[in-house]
Design an enzyme around this catalytic site. Sequence first.
Site, PDB file in Angstrom:
ATOM      1  CE  LYS A   1     -73.588  14.871  -7.925  1.00 17.31           C
ATOM      2  NZ  LYS A   1     -72.448  14.026  -7.643  1.00 17.31           N
TER       3      LYS A   1
ATOM      4  CD1 TRP B   1     -68.046  13.642  -3.921  1.00 14.17           C
ATOM      5  CD2 TRP B   1     -68.781  11.538  -3.677  1.00 14.17           C
ATOM      6  NE1 TRP B   1     -69.410  13.680  -3.727  1.00 14.17           N
ATOM      7  CE2 TRP B   1     -69.889  12.422  -3.571  1.00 14.17           C
ATOM      8  CE3 TRP B   1     -68.999  10.164  -3.539  1.00 14.17           C
ATOM      9  CZ2 TRP B   1     -71.189  11.961  -3.351  1.00 14.17           C
ATOM     10  CZ3 TRP B   1     -70.295   9.713  -3.314  1.00 14.17           C
ATOM     11  CH2 TRP B   1     -71.362  10.608  -3.229  1.00 14.17           C
TER      12      TRP B   1
ATOM     13  CG  ASP C   1     -65.833  10.536  -9.537  1.00 10.16           C
ATOM     14  OD1 ASP C   1     -66.561  11.122 -10.361  1.00 10.16           O
ATOM     15  OD2 ASP C   1     -66.221  10.213  -8.392  1.00 10.16           O
TER      16      ASP C   1
HETATM   17  C1  LIG Z   1     -72.218  12.791  -6.750  1.00  8.16           C
HETATM   18  C2  LIG Z   1     -70.867  12.199  -6.879  1.00  8.16           C
HETATM   19  C3  LIG Z   1     -70.664  10.807  -6.790  1.00  8.16           C
HETATM   20  C4  LIG Z   1     -71.777   9.827  -6.523  1.00  8.16           C
HETATM   21  O1  LIG Z   1     -72.600   9.732  -7.627  1.00  8.16           O
HETATM   22  P1  LIG Z   1     -73.812   8.677  -7.686  1.00  8.16           P
HETATM   23  O2  LIG Z   1     -74.304   8.886  -9.063  1.00  8.16           O
HETATM   24  O3  LIG Z   1     -74.770   9.061  -6.623  1.00  8.16           O
HETATM   25  O4  LIG Z   1     -73.250   7.332  -7.473  1.00  8.16           O
HETATM   26  C5  LIG Z   1     -69.380  10.333  -6.940  1.00  8.16           C
HETATM   27  N1  LIG Z   1     -68.341  11.171  -7.181  1.00  8.16           N
HETATM   28  C6  LIG Z   1     -68.507  12.511  -7.280  1.00  8.16           C
HETATM   29  C7  LIG Z   1     -67.331  13.373  -7.559  1.00  8.16           C
HETATM   30  C8  LIG Z   1     -69.774  13.062  -7.135  1.00  8.16           C
HETATM   31  O5  LIG Z   1     -69.944  14.385  -7.228  1.00  8.16           O
END
Ligand SMILES: *Cc1c(COP(=O)(O)O)cnc(C)c1O
Length: 359
Positions: free
Chosen positions: A195, A101, A171
């Site tokens: 998540k 990511w 993030d």
């Molecule tokens: C799942 C995830 C993403 C992507 O998320 P989307 O909602 O599909 O854009 C980005 N960063 C992390 C750490 C993730 O777990």
Amino acid sequence: MRVYNFSAGPSTLPLEILQQAREELLDWRNTGTSVMEISHRSKDFLALAQESESDLRHLLAIPSHYSVLFLQGGARSQFAMVPMNFLGNKKIANYMDTGIWSTLALEEARRYCKVNVVASSSDRGGKTIPPRDEWKINPDAAYFHYVANETINGIEFPHIPEVGALPLISDMSSNILSQPLDVSRFALIYAGAQKNIAPAGLTIVIFDKTLLGDALPFTPNMFRYEAHVKENSMYNTPPTFAWYMAGLMFKWLKSQGGLERIAQKNSRKAVKLYSFIDNNNFYENAIDPDCRSKMNVVFNLKDETLNALFLEQASVNGLANLRGHKRVGGMRASIYNSMPEEGVDLLIQFMDDFSKRFG
Ligand SMILES: *Cc1c(COP(=O)(O)O)cnc(C)c1O
């Protein structure tokens, strides 16, 4: 019959929340309709919006000079919105690269600026966060970005990184609300909801309003934080059902005793699972113990020819979605806030039995 669902995202939700949503589905708060069927500008929905924001502010002790946005577009949109809104007149940004990511975030940022890769886990086989004294931070950059928990690789920062005066951006898609957090250390935090919060469709962004300057001139209005702040996350129609579910989640977290209690439970779950893996010759986890994720526990069977059988038997035992991400292989047990401790206990019991039968 519900299974213990270890999916990385969209992921399991607390049974109590699903039951409440089911009960309220046809008639929400005596409106005679579901929450999905009313205007986001209706009095009832506005009350929900305000209540959920205030619950989230309470849970994370978010300072009042921070904005909280409920957006669409996922964390992936934030990969672009962050540089578009936080570069200002700087031409460079710092990105820490600790996994898949992180890499995707910095590749997107490269469309808008020069990216200084501060350090990369891939130089060390992707199993650890490079030590602080090896980081090459550019002090003239606009900000410092890192992924707090690498959902696919199973690596999590044990502490908030120290980056001096640089605005810190993270993030936190897969570990937000898993433990108390000092929000005041951050310029901005973002998280896709699917998540650890709610169903897919909602993205939470929390940022220090005083740091927001002008967006890059070509930035579409939809990608300007300012536009969303001005309209209280209703510049366009927000994902109302996911927002409603997030509101139920915030109340559930409060009812569980808040983030201190949730963190204790998360620690217990992770410690149990990792120590079982470490003490069993049949399984392995190669991630540096100092930065193992408490949310996404990746592991391998030493004999990978047994992978398919493992997954099949797990599923027969009500333990679903343990297959690792296709880019890293092996297994992954995502044990977010909503995964009950009994789910982890049953997983360990199953893994133990399986190792005895096939080891
Ligand atoms: C799942 C995830 C993403 C992507 O998320 P989307 O909602 O599909 O854009 C980005 N960063 C992390 C750490 C993730 O777990």
